[in-house]
Design a protein around this motif. Structure first.
Motif, PDB file in Angstrom:
ATOM      1  N   LEU A  72       0.803  -1.326   0.170  1.00 44.52           N
ATOM      2  CA  LEU A  72      -0.035   0.012  -0.079  1.00 44.52           C
ATOM      3  C   LEU A  72       0.867   1.379  -0.006  1.00 44.52           C
ATOM      4  CD1 LEU A  72      -2.963   1.078   0.140  1.00 44.52           C
ATOM      5  CD2 LEU A  72      -2.716   1.185   2.673  1.00 44.52           C
ATOM      6  N   GLY A  73       1.890   1.437   0.931  1.00 44.07           N
ATOM      7  CA  GLY A  73       2.713   2.613   1.141  1.00 44.07           C
ATOM      8  C   GLY A  73       1.935   3.730   1.685  1.00 44.07           C
ATOM      9  N   SER A  74       1.852   4.839   1.044  1.00 39.81           N
ATOM     10  CA  SER A  74       1.407   5.908   1.730  1.00 39.81           C
ATOM     11  C   SER A  74      -0.482   5.736   1.329  1.00 39.81           C
ATOM     12  CB  SER A  74       1.715   7.406   1.053  1.00 39.81           C
ATOM     13  OG  SER A  74       1.411   7.468  -0.150  1.00 39.81           O
ATOM     14  N   ASP A  75      -1.149   6.158   2.309  1.00 36.19           N
ATOM     15  CA  ASP A  75      -2.630   6.065   2.273  1.00 36.19           C
ATOM     16  C   ASP A  75      -3.510   7.045   2.733  1.00 36.19           C
ATOM     17  OD1 ASP A  75      -4.903   4.311   1.276  1.00 36.19           O
ATOM     18  OD2 ASP A  75      -5.421   4.149   3.290  1.00 36.19           O
ATOM     19  N   GLU A  95      -7.190   5.502  12.609  1.00 35.90           N
ATOM     20  CA  GLU A  95      -8.715   5.121  12.871  1.00 35.90           C
ATOM     21  C   GLU A  95      -9.015   3.876  11.982  1.00 35.90           C
ATOM     22  OE1 GLU A  95     -11.168   8.726  12.614  1.00 35.90           O
ATOM     23  OE2 GLU A  95     -11.589   8.388  14.750  1.00 35.90           O
ATOM     24  N   ASP A  96      -8.260   3.436  10.828  1.00 35.63           N
ATOM     25  CA  ASP A  96      -8.712   2.432  10.054  1.00 35.63           C
ATOM     26  C   ASP A  96      -8.172   1.295  10.494  1.00 35.63           C
ATOM     27  OD1 ASP A  96      -8.946   0.730   7.730  1.00 35.63           O
ATOM     28  OD2 ASP A  96      -8.275   2.220   6.179  1.00 35.63           O
ATOM     29  N   PRO A  97      -8.984   0.306  10.964  1.00 41.62           N
ATOM     30  CA  PRO A  97      -8.569  -1.005  11.230  1.00 41.62           C
ATOM     31  C   PRO A  97      -7.308  -1.813  10.164  1.00 41.62           C
ATOM     32  CG  PRO A  97     -10.743  -1.019  10.720  1.00 41.62           C
ATOM     33  CD  PRO A  97     -10.228   0.366  10.564  1.00 41.62           C
ATOM     34  N   ALA A  98      -7.584  -1.449   9.031  1.00 37.18           N
ATOM     35  CA  ALA A  98      -6.805  -2.203   8.062  1.00 37.18           C
ATOM     36  C   ALA A  98      -5.367  -1.756   7.978  1.00 37.18           C
ATOM     37  CB  ALA A  98      -7.324  -1.942   6.661  1.00 37.18           C
ATOM     38  N   ILE A  99      -5.061  -0.741   8.600  1.00 34.09           N
ATOM     39  CA  ILE A  99      -3.825  -0.096   8.636  1.00 34.09           C
ATOM     40  C   ILE A  99      -3.202  -0.396  10.055  1.00 34.09           C
ATOM     41  CG2 ILE A  99      -2.358   1.960   8.359  1.00 34.09           C
ATOM     42  CD1 ILE A  99      -3.921   1.134   6.124  1.00 34.09           C
ATOM     43  N   GLU A 100      -1.884  -1.256  10.043  1.00 32.45           N
ATOM     44  CA  GLU A 100      -0.828  -1.260  11.087  1.00 32.45           C
ATOM     45  C   GLU A 100       0.399  -1.285  10.608  1.00 32.45           C
ATOM     46  OE1 GLU A 100      -0.351  -4.621  14.671  1.00 32.45           O
ATOM     47  OE2 GLU A 100      -1.918  -4.988  13.197  1.00 32.45           O
ATOM     48  N   GLU A 101       0.986  -0.363  11.501  1.00 32.19           N
ATOM     49  CA  GLU A 101       2.495  -0.422  11.142  1.00 32.19           C
ATOM     50  C   GLU A 101       3.141  -1.433  10.865  1.00 32.19           C
ATOM     51  OE1 GLU A 101       6.138   2.704  12.182  1.00 32.19           O
ATOM     52  OE2 GLU A 101       4.479   2.872  13.348  1.00 32.19           O
ATOM     53  N   GLY A 102       3.964  -1.545   9.801  1.00 30.14           N
ATOM     54  CA  GLY A 102       4.806  -2.739   9.416  1.00 30.14           C
ATOM     55  C   GLY A 102       4.020  -4.044   9.265  1.00 30.14           C
ATOM     56  N   ARG A 108      -4.559   1.817  -6.323  1.00 30.88           N
ATOM     57  CA  ARG A 108      -2.945   1.809  -5.849  1.00 30.88           C
ATOM     58  C   ARG A 108      -2.469   0.504  -5.518  1.00 30.88           C
ATOM     59  NH1 ARG A 108      -4.092   6.708  -2.188  1.00 30.88           N
ATOM     60  NH2 ARG A 108      -3.220   8.337  -3.418  1.00 30.88           N
ATOM     61  N   VAL A 109      -3.317  -0.496  -5.016  1.00 28.98           N
ATOM     62  CA  VAL A 109      -3.123  -1.904  -4.554  1.00 28.98           C
ATOM     63  C   VAL A 109      -3.144  -2.765  -5.861  1.00 28.98           C
ATOM     64  CG1 VAL A 109      -3.572  -1.541  -2.467  1.00 28.98           C
ATOM     65  CG2 VAL A 109      -5.116  -2.822  -3.946  1.00 28.98           C
ATOM     66  N   SER A 110      -3.837  -2.219  -6.811  1.00 26.62           N
ATOM     67  CA  SER A 110      -4.197  -3.400  -8.184  1.00 26.62           C
ATOM     68  C   SER A 110      -3.409  -2.975  -9.060  1.00 26.62           C
ATOM     69  CB  SER A 110      -5.605  -3.584  -8.300  1.00 26.62           C
ATOM     70  OG  SER A 110      -6.359  -2.376  -8.781  1.00 26.62           O
TER      71      SER A 110
END
Length: 261
Positions: free
Chosen positions: A150-153, A158-165, A201-203
């Motif tokens: 993903l990189g930058s978003d 607050e987005d549960p899909a995002i967790e560092e690393g 971005r992801v696809s």
């Protein structure tokens, strides 16, 4: 056949049940189909009108998914933003029916992403819970499909899909913001730009082509062009042309300078 054809954007004003006019192999299909017996997009040949059965509605969608499958690059993916629907009090599991039938066409189901809509306020019925989600049916043409880190978003903590690393999760939080497009009479189901930006971005990579077989008000086109991709769209109702023109008018790409002249 009426068509808008420019360097980075081609729109066919016709049904996507037959995409023989398509001359490119898109890297990604990103779309939200018309719902069955729910929204009227003011065209006699639209998919999902009230006088066709649910099974016939799914059959017509199958024709579109089959065209998408044939057109896609071998490393391509398809992302269908869709929710369950009510049929005279019975819940229809539309995302799962789409996934099942797409697999019969040849797609591989990769995931059923849940789009969390925290600002949603309406229930499906007066005797039901408030619906705060939709699904993103994530399908691929082959196991060796493109999926980018993903990189930058645009979303925050607050987005549960995002967790560092950690890899991107499958619970996506994108509030629905009511704006000028949401108030358009023609388009009754716009999705947020940030949601489509993430999928683009992801696809895909810059320069790739995105296909939307139900282009509507042009959210997918805006996202793709703004992020340096090309876009091909099908839209049966040419009344959307003025809506798209308005939405795309503020894009700065030189390829769009004369797109609406």
């Amino acid at each position: 056949m009426s068509v808008l054809d420019r360097d980075d954007l081609t729109v066919f004003w016709e049904t996507s049940e037959d995409m023989s006019s398509l001359q490119v192999s898109p890297q990604s299909v990103i779309t939200s189909p018309p719902y069955w017996d729910l929204k009227d997009y003011r065209h006699d040949d639209q998919i999902g009108v009230s006088d066709e059965s649910y099974e016939h509605y799914l059959d017509r969608l199958d024709a579109v998914w089959s065209e998408c499958y044939d057109a896609l690059d071998e490393s391509g993916t398809m992302w269908v933003v869709v929710d369950t629907v009510m049929d005279r009090g019975d819940l229809r599991l539309l995302p799962y029916h789409i996934a099942q039938r797409a697999e019969e066409i040849g797609f591989t189901l990769q995931d059923m992403v849940v789009w969390h809509k925290p600002t949603a306020i309406a229930g499906m019925t007066a005797r039901n819970t408030v619906n705060k989600k939709e699904y993103v049916v994530y399908l691929s043409k082959s196991e060796e499909h493109k999926f980018n880190e993903l990189g930058s978003d645009e979303n925050g903590v607050e987005d549960p899909a995002i967790e560092e690393g950690k890899p991107l999760g499958n619970l996506w939080r994108f509030p629905v913001k009511r704006g000028s497009v949401g108030n358009q009479v023609l388009h009754k189901a716009p999705y947020p730009m940030s949601l489509i930006n993430r999928i683009v971005r992801v696809s895909t990579d810059e320069g790739d082509t995105v296909l939307d077989p139900f282009l509507g008000s042009g959210t997918t086109a805006y996202s793709a062009l703004d992020l340096g991709r090309r876009c091909v769209g099908y839209e049966i109702n040419q009344d959307f042309e003025s809506v798209m023109e308005d939405r795309l008018s503020d894009l700065s790409q030189s390829t769009l300078d004369n797109a609406w002249q």
